[in-house]
Design an enzyme around this catalytic site. Structure first.
Site, short mmCIF file in Angstrom:
data_model
loop_
_atom_site.label_atom_id
_atom_site.label_comp_id
_atom_site.label_asym_id
_atom_site.label_seq_id
_atom_site.Cartn_x
_atom_site.Cartn_y
_atom_site.Cartn_z
N SER A 70 -0.16 9.15 12.83
CA SER A 70 -0.72 8.50 11.64
C SER A 70 -2.18 8.14 11.86
CB SER A 70 0.10 7.25 11.27
OG SER A 70 -0.09 6.19 12.21
N LYS A 71 -2.51 7.68 13.07
CA LYS A 71 -3.88 7.24 13.33
C LYS A 71 -4.81 8.43 13.54
CE LYS A 71 -3.01 2.85 12.91
NZ LYS A 71 -3.54 2.07 11.79
N VAL A 127 -5.38 -5.01 20.53
CA VAL A 127 -6.03 -6.22 20.03
C VAL A 127 -4.99 -7.34 20.00
CG1 VAL A 127 -7.48 -7.16 18.19
CG2 VAL A 127 -7.31 -4.68 18.47
N TYR A 157 3.16 6.85 15.30
CA TYR A 157 2.00 5.96 15.14
C TYR A 157 0.72 6.72 15.51
CZ TYR A 157 -0.90 1.74 15.67
OH TYR A 157 -1.89 0.78 15.55
N ASN A 184 -6.72 -1.68 6.08
CA ASN A 184 -6.32 -2.20 7.38
C ASN A 184 -4.81 -2.33 7.57
OD1 ASN A 184 -7.15 -3.60 9.90
ND2 ASN A 184 -6.20 -5.39 8.94
N THR A 230 -3.22 -9.54 18.36
CA THR A 230 -2.82 -9.91 16.99
C THR A 230 -1.30 -10.05 16.94
OG1 THR A 230 -2.34 -7.69 16.17
CG2 THR A 230 -4.65 -8.39 16.08
N VAL A 250 0.81 -1.23 0.00
CA VAL A 250 0.00 0.00 0.00
C VAL A 250 0.85 1.28 0.00
CG1 VAL A 250 -1.99 -1.12 1.11
CG2 VAL A 250 -0.33 0.12 2.52
#
Ligand SMILES: NC(=O)C1=CN([C@@H]2O[C@H](COP(=O)(O)OP(=O)(O)OC[C@H]3O[C@@H](n4cnc5c(N)ncnc54)[C@H](O)[C@@H]3O)[C@@H](O)[C@H]2O)C=CC1
Ligand SMILES: CCCCCC(=O)/C=C/C=C\C/C=C\C/C=C\CCCC(=O)O
Length: 229
Positions: A125-126, A157, A122, A62, A159, A36
């Site tokens: 960016s969010k 989360v 981070y 995502n 992950t 991306v």
């Protein structure tokens, strides 16, 4: 029939996930390698998706990573990636340009509204993903293009992303304060299915446009309310 394309830079993981899903969904799931951060790769991926299935209805934007050792790369992946994919997807989805409308759901984060000294790039960016989503959804051309945009703002989360940061033992500086991160990583985490449930709600609830959905272990998901100026 619902047809899904999984697009990811990690071809090995993407292929194995697609094979797993194929046991239940047969040929309705396809994998395409995609970066991306690369415009050509995004155009190629979405072009193939459109050619294969005839139209695009739902985009899950995502891809993301935490890498404070590369702050500009973080913005390029987490924020510019989202904007890049949305722009190309719009060229296929716009109802006024031959598409059927639909929905783009961007994955932001709790850190988009809750600052952390541990991961400033981070967080930036969010926050950018949230601002992009809300601004895109305000566009008065919505009645013409009929593409809704919403975003997800989960807390931690369970992950591979978190384990990935932990495994590095802070050596590569993916977070600025590894001890603080290790502490946070031991707090209760969301299951990925909790995020997926909100994703489905956003797809199904056609009144949702420009929402930033807070998802935490503390309580049920809710719309983040922003001040009006
Ligand atoms: N795990 C967590 O606690 C939280 C994660 N998020 C966000 O959720 C999203 C998904 O992350 P997770 O599933 O947790 O992490 P993950 O590391 O399991 O998944 C991220 C995926 O993005 C892919 N990716 C990385 N760079 C890419 C690129 N240039 N092009 C295409 N794909 C690329 C990776 O290969 C990986 O499959 C990310 O945007 C992340 O920032 C948001 C809130 C909390
Ligand atoms: C509380 C942060 C929730 C958001 C998590 C997120 O979007 C992605 C997490 C991915 C990996 C976790 C890595 C770092 C989290 C860093 C710091 C957590 C501590 C926050 C703080 O209070 O400083």
């Amino acid at each position: 029939m619902q047809l899904v394309i999984i697009a990811d830079i990690d071809a090995a993981k993407g292929t194995s996930t697609t094979s797993e899903l194929a046991t239940e969904y047969a040929d309705n799931v396809t994998f395409i390698e995609c970066d991306v951060t690369n415009q050509e790769s995004v155009e190629d991926t979405l072009g193939k998706a459109k050619d294969t299935y005839g139209r695009l209805d739902i985009i899950s934007n995502n891809a993301g990573a935490m890498m404070e050792n590369d702050p500009i790369g973080t913005i390029n992946l987490n924020l510019c990636g989202v904007i890049r994919v949305a722009a190309v997807a719009m060229s296929y989805m716009r109802a006024d340009k031959g598409g059927s409308g639909g929905i783009i759901i961007n994955t932001a984060s709790l850190t988009g509204v809750k600052p952390s000294y541990n991961c400033p790039a981070y967080c930036a960016s969010k926050s950018g993903v949230i601002g992009f989503t809300r601004s895109f959804a305000m566009n008065p051309d919505f009645d013409l293009h009929k593409v809704r945009m919403n975003c997800l703002c989960p807390g931690m989360v369970d992950t591979p992303m978190i384990q990935g940061v932990l495994d590095e033992d802070g050596k590569e500086g993916r977070v600025l304060n590894f001890d603080r991160f290790r502490y946070a990583a031991n707090l209760p985490q969301l299951k990925p299915s909790a995020v997926a449930d909100v994703f489905i709600d956003l797809v199904e609830n056609e009144s949702k446009n420009g929402a930033a959905m807070l998802i935490t272990v503390e309580g049920p998901p809710r719309d983040i309310e922003f001040p009006i100026y």
